[in-house]
Design a protein around this motif. Sequence first.
Motif, PDB file in Angstrom:
ATOM      1  N   SER A   1      64.345  77.348 -53.543  1.00  0.00           N
ATOM      2  CA  SER A   1      65.607  77.245 -53.457  1.00  0.00           C
ATOM      3  C   SER A   1      66.017  78.557 -52.811  1.00  0.00           C
TER       4      SER A   1
ATOM      5  N   ALA B   1      80.270  78.523 -58.732  1.00  0.00           N
ATOM      6  CA  ALA B   1      80.452  76.911 -58.048  1.00  0.00           C
ATOM      7  C   ALA B   1      81.878  76.765 -57.723  1.00  0.00           C
TER       8      ALA B   1
ATOM      9  N   SER C   1      77.645  80.194 -63.861  1.00  0.00           N
ATOM     10  CA  SER C   1      77.123  79.255 -62.728  1.00  0.00           C
ATOM     11  C   SER C   1      78.357  78.440 -62.281  1.00  0.00           C
TER      12      SER C   1
ATOM     13  N   ILE D   1      77.900  74.487 -47.497  1.00  0.00           N
ATOM     14  CA  ILE D   1      77.520  73.799 -48.254  1.00  0.00           C
ATOM     15  C   ILE D   1      76.075  73.570 -48.892  1.00  0.00           C
ATOM     16  N   SER D   2      75.309  73.927 -47.676  1.00  0.00           N
ATOM     17  CA  SER D   2      73.989  73.868 -48.007  1.00  0.00           C
ATOM     18  C   SER D   2      73.342  75.254 -48.713  1.00  0.00           C
TER      19      SER D   2
ATOM     20  N   LEU E   1      75.540  76.870 -50.744  1.00  0.00           N
ATOM     21  CA  LEU E   1      75.960  76.491 -52.108  1.00  0.00           C
ATOM     22  C   LEU E   1      75.071  75.849 -52.997  1.00  0.00           C
ATOM     23  N   LEU E   2      74.609  74.807 -52.325  1.00  0.00           N
ATOM     24  CA  LEU E   2      73.475  74.087 -53.017  1.00  0.00           C
ATOM     25  C   LEU E   2      72.226  74.574 -53.343  1.00  0.00           C
ATOM     26  N   CYS E   3      71.735  75.324 -52.591  1.00  0.00           N
ATOM     27  CA  CYS E   3      70.652  76.358 -52.778  1.00  0.00           C
ATOM     28  C   CYS E   3      70.954  77.231 -54.021  1.00  0.00           C
TER      29      CYS E   3
ATOM     30  N   GLU F   1      73.048  76.633 -56.390  1.00  0.00           N
ATOM     31  CA  GLU F   1      73.088  75.942 -57.695  1.00  0.00           C
ATOM     32  C   GLU F   1      71.870  75.589 -57.920  1.00  0.00           C
ATOM     33  N   SER F   2      70.905  75.453 -57.159  1.00  0.00           N
ATOM     34  CA  SER F   2      69.614  74.960 -57.836  1.00  0.00           C
ATOM     35  C   SER F   2      68.765  76.077 -58.059  1.00  0.00           C
TER      36      SER F   2
END
Length: 98
Positions: A15, A71, A67, A27-28, A30-32, A34-35
């Motif tokens: 991640s 987010a 977290s 968004i990618s 943010l997803l990284c 969060e992972s």
Amino acid sequence: MSPLHFSFYTAFVLSSLGLAFHRTHLISALLCLESMMLSMFIPLSLWPIESSTPSFTLVPILMLAFSACEAGTGLAMLVASTRTHGSDHLHTLNLLQC
């Protein structure tokens, strides 16, 4: 190193590599993030169970709260940048123009 610990380390490294190399959309990123938080939350929640110390049971809850705040802030920035710039591409965002 047990296979469980290896999978947590691998998830965190993958991640963070995704955050470092695939930064085209917000968004990618943010997803990284969060992972990364999820790969740190699961071992922190299993650690008090394995070591049978009840004093560290609050740490995963605090990390989950931070977290969730991260987010929410990230999604608010995503909405604001999409409204002002028209897309969530990171190359259109410039800190010097703000």
